[in-house]
Scaffold this motif. Structure first.
Motif, PDB file in Angstrom:
ATOM      1  N   UNK A 294      38.617  37.760   2.644  1.00 35.23           N
ATOM      2  CA  UNK A 294      37.404  36.133   2.766  1.00 35.23           C
ATOM      3  C   UNK A 294      36.557  36.623   2.658  1.00 35.23           C
ATOM      4  N   UNK A 295      35.686  37.225   3.980  1.00 38.01           N
ATOM      5  CA  UNK A 295      34.720  37.641   4.392  1.00 38.01           C
ATOM      6  C   UNK A 295      34.900  38.751   4.959  1.00 38.01           C
ATOM      7  N   UNK A 296      34.165  39.225   5.781  1.00 38.47           N
ATOM      8  CA  UNK A 296      33.464  40.612   6.145  1.00 38.47           C
ATOM      9  C   UNK A 296      31.824  40.891   5.832  1.00 38.47           C
ATOM     10  N   UNK A 297      31.770  40.605   8.228  1.00 40.41           N
ATOM     11  CA  UNK A 297      30.335  40.612   8.547  1.00 40.41           C
ATOM     12  C   UNK A 297      30.460  42.335   9.564  1.00 40.41           C
ATOM     13  N   UNK A 298      29.662  42.962   8.939  1.00 37.46           N
ATOM     14  CA  UNK A 298      30.004  44.419   8.959  1.00 37.46           C
ATOM     15  C   UNK A 298      28.102  44.532   9.822  1.00 37.46           C
ATOM     16  N   UNK A 299      28.214  45.168  11.135  1.00 33.62           N
ATOM     17  CA  UNK A 299      27.408  46.006  11.772  1.00 33.62           C
ATOM     18  C   UNK A 299      26.257  45.122  11.914  1.00 33.62           C
ATOM     19  N   UNK A 300      26.451  43.586  12.016  1.00 27.37           N
ATOM     20  CA  UNK A 300      25.847  42.374  12.520  1.00 27.37           C
ATOM     21  C   UNK A 300      24.885  42.536  13.390  1.00 27.37           C
ATOM     22  N   UNK A 301      23.867  42.814  13.231  1.00 27.37           N
ATOM     23  CA  UNK A 301      22.451  42.851  14.852  1.00 27.37           C
ATOM     24  C   UNK A 301      21.675  41.971  14.105  1.00 27.37           C
ATOM     25  N   UNK A 302      21.077  39.856  15.187  1.00 25.39           N
ATOM     26  CA  UNK A 302      20.510  40.059  15.556  1.00 25.39           C
ATOM     27  C   UNK A 302      18.845  39.993  16.441  1.00 25.39           C
ATOM     28  N   UNK A 303      18.188  39.688  16.965  1.00 22.27           N
ATOM     29  CA  UNK A 303      17.268  40.052  17.740  1.00 22.27           C
ATOM     30  C   UNK A 303      16.426  38.935  18.042  1.00 22.27           C
ATOM     31  N   UNK A 304      16.527  38.473  18.414  1.00 21.00           N
ATOM     32  CA  UNK A 304      15.167  36.862  19.606  1.00 21.00           C
ATOM     33  C   UNK A 304      14.132  37.520  20.748  1.00 21.00           C
ATOM     34  N   UNK A 305      13.601  37.171  20.566  1.00 18.73           N
ATOM     35  CA  UNK A 305      12.174  37.312  21.366  1.00 18.73           C
ATOM     36  C   UNK A 305      12.877  38.229  23.384  1.00 18.73           C
ATOM     37  N   UNK A 306      12.616  39.892  23.175  1.00 17.45           N
ATOM     38  CA  UNK A 306      13.092  39.534  24.686  1.00 17.45           C
ATOM     39  C   UNK A 306      15.197  39.738  24.563  1.00 17.45           C
ATOM     40  N   UNK A 307      15.223  39.479  23.733  1.00 18.28           N
ATOM     41  CA  UNK A 307      17.197  39.148  23.423  1.00 18.28           C
ATOM     42  C   UNK A 307      17.274  39.659  22.658  1.00 18.28           C
ATOM     43  N   UNK A 308      18.367  41.226  22.958  1.00 24.57           N
ATOM     44  CA  UNK A 308      19.391  41.251  21.800  1.00 24.57           C
ATOM     45  C   UNK A 308      20.118  40.178  21.540  1.00 24.57           C
ATOM     46  N   UNK A 309      21.005  39.362  20.187  1.00 23.85           N
ATOM     47  CA  UNK A 309      22.067  38.104  20.377  1.00 23.85           C
ATOM     48  C   UNK A 309      22.888  38.908  20.122  1.00 23.85           C
TER      49      UNK A 309
END
Length: 506
Positions: free
Chosen positions: A5-20
């Motif tokens: 039902x769900x596929x999340x592919x290659x999700x990248x999220x960055x905050x200042x100074x941090x790659x969450x």
């Protein structure tokens, strides 16, 4: 139609100074209960906020595929339109509104331009029946317990024709009975065709309900486990979460030669004028130097009220009785009196009462003992930074710097900041109220290790906890409370979960 039902592919999220989130891949099968686990700060909540539209398309890279279609959510309402609904640990209910008003808040049932209240109440009853909550939908949310409020949140999700239900630490604030009922409901929702993603630090719950488990660590996908194909145990999950094996989550202490009584409470009674009832009744207990004393009891037994009555009575209870610190009789009219006498209190509500979330790590850590950093009326800022960095290092607080806002930290790191604040006050007695609530197994182990180190150095600890394995694993003695009274004292050698529950329920 795809099995997923769900596929999340290659999700990248960055905050200042941090790659969450760093190239995270996450797949959920249709109609399953999929548990998402990891240490605090591993990226679980961030991933779900990307999925639900809290972090809109354009603020992350990668693709969200839901029911076979690529989704680009700009707002929470966009994800809810396709059937993705999230229930957060901090419930999003309005206390002064009724149950039926809360259930349909934001998607009201209308007849023309006006809300159809009769139909709203009818539909609300249908939703409450689905979650097995037999209450009048006209009751106000503020008059319900936390467990019932959690069920109202799920009823609210069902009213939005939910296809994928995300539950973020749903049992963190619930007692054992409410937690068990909620887990049963999640299984029943699965049988009704609702797919669930469950985020939980309670690994026994994960093992009870999970069809699949995905582990995140440091913003990366470590593995996905399938109950039908893989061997899954608590030890295996912990190893993937923390990157190493933890044989015993409760580190052992061999010291049994405790010193003199550091804190002694005699015949303490308290009356709450707001609730118009007696909340403590003739409570007496003590804690010796280098000892961890556990206080157990059911929710509402008076454990937190006892801590607050000792620590300066910030709630304005009418308190009678005597408190002795190192043999000297004390009277604490305000928390600062307790701090001055060497008594510190780490609250169970770190976000509401323990920390200033909009302030940075540095300011929070030094807050309780700021006077020690003052010279001629001014704060020595260099010394403040030095102190904060020392505690950041010793407590293993994960953050780019001590200038990081506390509100941006994970729950486990917030708890470490809260501990650091009171350790800097250099107390004789440290009262810990639910010290590991809502934090992961790795952070728990670090806090337990710290507790052992503190008592080894001569500090005394009073630990209030709803988790009986924690009480039994860390305490040297256990007091059990019920209905505002201490109903039993057990040396740890004689204490069992059965004995504690027998005393707590009498």
């Amino acid at each position: 139609m795809s099995d997923y039902i769900l596929e999340m592919k290659n999700i990248t999220k960055t905050f200042p100074g941090v790659k969450a989130l760093d190239n995270v891949n996450f797949k959920v099968k249709r109609g399953e209960i999929h548990c998402l686990v990891g240490e605090n700060g591993s990226g679980k909540s961030t991933l779900m906020k990307v999925l639900s539209g809290v972090y809109p398309y354009g603020e992350y890279s990668g693709d969200i595929v839901f029911n076979g279609n690529i989704q680009r959510f700009s707002h929470i309402s966009d994800s809810e339109k396709v059937g993705i609904v999230t229930i957060y640990q901090e419930l999003a209910l309005i206390p002064e509104l009724t149950v039926y008003e809360n259930i349909f808040l934001g998607h009201e049932i209308k007849k023309g331009k006006f809300i159809d209240w009769e139909e709203t109440i009818v539909r609300a009853k249908e939703m409450l029946k689905k979650v097995k909550l037999n209450i009048n939908p006209s009751i106000k949310i503020k008059d319900l317990g936390v467990g019932m409020q959690q069920l109202v949140e799920i009823a609210k999700a069902l009213s939005k024709n939910v296809k994928l239900l995300i539950l973020d630490e749903p049992t963190a604030a619930l007692n054992e009975d409410d937690s068990e009922n909620l887990l049963k409901l999640i299984k029943e929702l699965k049988a009704q065709g609702v797919t669930c993603i469950l985020i939980s630090h309670k690994l026994k719950e994960v093992l009870e309900v999970a069809d699949s488990i995905t582990v995140l660590r440091d913003g990366k996908t470590i593995c996905s486990l399938d109950r039908e194909k893989d061997k899954i145990t608590e030890g295996i999950i912990i190893k993937h979460m923390v990157g190493r094996e933890i044989d015993d989550i409760y580190p052992k202490r061999n010291i049994k030669n405790f010193g003199d009584k550091v804190l002694e409470v005699k015949n303490l009674s308290a009356y709450d004028p707001n609730l118009n009832r007696q909340i403590l009744k003739d409570v007496s207990f003590n804690v010796r130097k280098g000892e961890i004393v556990g206080i157990a009891g059911l929710m509402g037994s008076g454990r937190t009220e006892l801590a607050l009555s000792i620590f300066g009575n910030s709630k304005g209870y009418k308190v009678k009785g005597d408190i002795f610190v190192n043999g000297e009789k004390k009277r604490f009219l305000k928390p600062k009196d307790a701090i001055k006498a060497g008594v510190a209190y780490v609250t169970e509500d770190r976000k509401g009462n323990g920390l200033i979330l909009i302030d940075d790590i540095k300011s929070n850590i030094t807050l309780a003992n700021l006077k020690s950093l003052c010279e001629k009326g001014f704060i020595n800022q260099n010394e403040e930074i030095k102190v904060a960095n020392e505690y950041k290092a010793s407590l293993k607080i994960k953050a780019p710097s001590v200038e990081q806002k506390v509100g941006n930290l994970s729950g486990g790191n917030q708890q470490k900041v809260s501990l650091g604040k009171w350790l800097f006050a250099r107390p004789y007695v440290l009262i810990l109220d639910e010290p590991t609530r809502g934090i992961d197994v790795g952070a728990k182990y670090e806090i337990y290790t710290l507790m052992n180190e503190l008592v080894k150095q001569g500090m005394s600890i009073v630990m209030i906890s709803s988790e009986l394995p924690e009480v039994l694993g860390m305490s040297d003695r256990v007091y059990v409370m019920s209905d505002g009274k201490i109903v039993g004292e057990l040396p740890i050698e004689e204490a069992t979960q059965e004995k504690i529950m027998e005393l707590a329920t009498n």
